[in-house]
Motif scaffolding. Sequence first.
Motif, PDB file in Angstrom:
ATOM      1  N   GLY B   6       0.855  -1.187   0.000  1.00  0.00           N
ATOM      2  CA  GLY B   6       0.000   0.000   0.000  1.00  0.00           C
ATOM      3  C   GLY B   6       0.884   1.228   0.000  1.00  0.00           C
ATOM      4  O   GLY B   6       2.109   1.132   0.143  1.00  0.00           O
ATOM      5  N   ALA B   7       0.272   2.386  -0.156  1.00  0.00           N
ATOM      6  CA  ALA B   7       1.030   3.634  -0.172  1.00  0.00           C
ATOM      7  C   ALA B   7       1.627   3.899   1.213  1.00  0.00           C
ATOM      8  O   ALA B   7       1.242   3.265   2.202  1.00  0.00           O
ATOM      9  CB  ALA B   7       0.120   4.788  -0.578  1.00  0.00           C
ATOM     10  N   SER B  10      -0.569   4.243   4.731  1.00  0.00           N
ATOM     11  CA  SER B  10      -1.913   3.820   4.326  1.00  0.00           C
ATOM     12  C   SER B  10      -2.537   2.879   5.346  1.00  0.00           C
ATOM     13  O   SER B  10      -3.639   2.387   5.132  1.00  0.00           O
ATOM     14  CB  SER B  10      -1.856   3.136   2.953  1.00  0.00           C
ATOM     15  N   ASP B  67       6.045  -0.530   0.925  1.00  0.00           N
ATOM     16  CA  ASP B  67       5.345   0.585   0.281  1.00  0.00           C
ATOM     17  C   ASP B  67       5.251   0.319  -1.215  1.00  0.00           C
ATOM     18  O   ASP B  67       6.183  -0.227  -1.804  1.00  0.00           O
ATOM     19  CB  ASP B  67       6.132   1.894   0.444  1.00  0.00           C
ATOM     20  N   VAL B 105      -5.637   0.615   1.482  1.00  0.00           N
ATOM     21  CA  VAL B 105      -5.986   1.919   0.905  1.00  0.00           C
ATOM     22  C   VAL B 105      -6.757   2.665   1.976  1.00  0.00           C
ATOM     23  O   VAL B 105      -7.805   2.192   2.426  1.00  0.00           O
ATOM     24  CB  VAL B 105      -6.850   1.770  -0.367  1.00  0.00           C
ATOM     25  N   ALA B 106      -6.201   3.788   2.430  1.00  0.00           N
ATOM     26  CA  ALA B 106      -6.856   4.586   3.469  1.00  0.00           C
ATOM     27  C   ALA B 106      -7.228   3.730   4.683  1.00  0.00           C
ATOM     28  O   ALA B 106      -8.314   3.858   5.238  1.00  0.00           O
ATOM     29  CB  ALA B 106      -8.091   5.298   2.901  1.00  0.00           C
TER      30      ALA B 106
END
Lengths: 173, 114
Positions: B6-7, B10, B67, B105-106
Amino acid sequence: MKILLTGGSGCGKSSFAESLVMKFPLPRWYVATMQSYGAESERKIARHRAMRATKGFETIESQTDVGKIELPRGGTVLLECLCNLTANEMFDAEGNERDPYDKILREVRSLAEKADNLILVTNDVGSDAESYSDSTLRYVDTLGRLNAVFASEFDLVYELVCGIPILLKGEAV
Amino acid sequence: MILVIGARSSGKRAYVEALGYGPETIADGVLDDRPVLYNLQDITMADPEGAPALLESLKDKEVVVCDEVGSGVIPLEKARRLGREATGRLCCQLAREATQVVRLVAGIPTVIKG
């Protein structure tokens, strides 16, 4: 069938694209848009060539003007990638810039009409928070708009994540 | 092995802790014998050429966290460009080996494999 593949660097777009192409009959055309800038791009080009070597692809080198490509026998086209094509159409060797949006839209649509199937590989260049020159931002914007319009016109859209295809639009083939 | 991607920021670490891994089990950007490797990208971005050789030892981890670094404009700086590619390719191989791949995500986990 028209398919758009997106995802970041090194996420497995090329190998998934080739596995999709193998689902369709011959002829298979690979439209190579990458310009060679030395050892690093040569290595990348060689790696992609080796992946295609046994799969019955015929390679068409076309750094620009993909609308001029003729496909007398139809077939399946893998165009890799929209990010290179956009950069090549947008900036010349002297660094002059022009707006390539309409030309790319017209030419990719024209290629899609000549082919039985088109698989278009692109990249997700808008997902970072770096600061860039105005001209790079125009590039990001142009590619983002092209991605959106092709995604809306195409049958299938996949995002590749760690080599895993995530279907964003359509029914898998 | 579970691969968690994920970012940046996140929710990956919180997800791994919620699986029951305490701070003492999580190695941050270093390869040692703890069961969780967090921030794999710190290792691969620093040494892209050494990335493929990490696969064997990472297979034995319980959880690998990385990441997603491949998105955004392709960097002009060669080391960063190669680092993104090497990180992405290693993650493709890890995803093949993994029993499960989870993308955050989020803060919301989506199981994309397994």
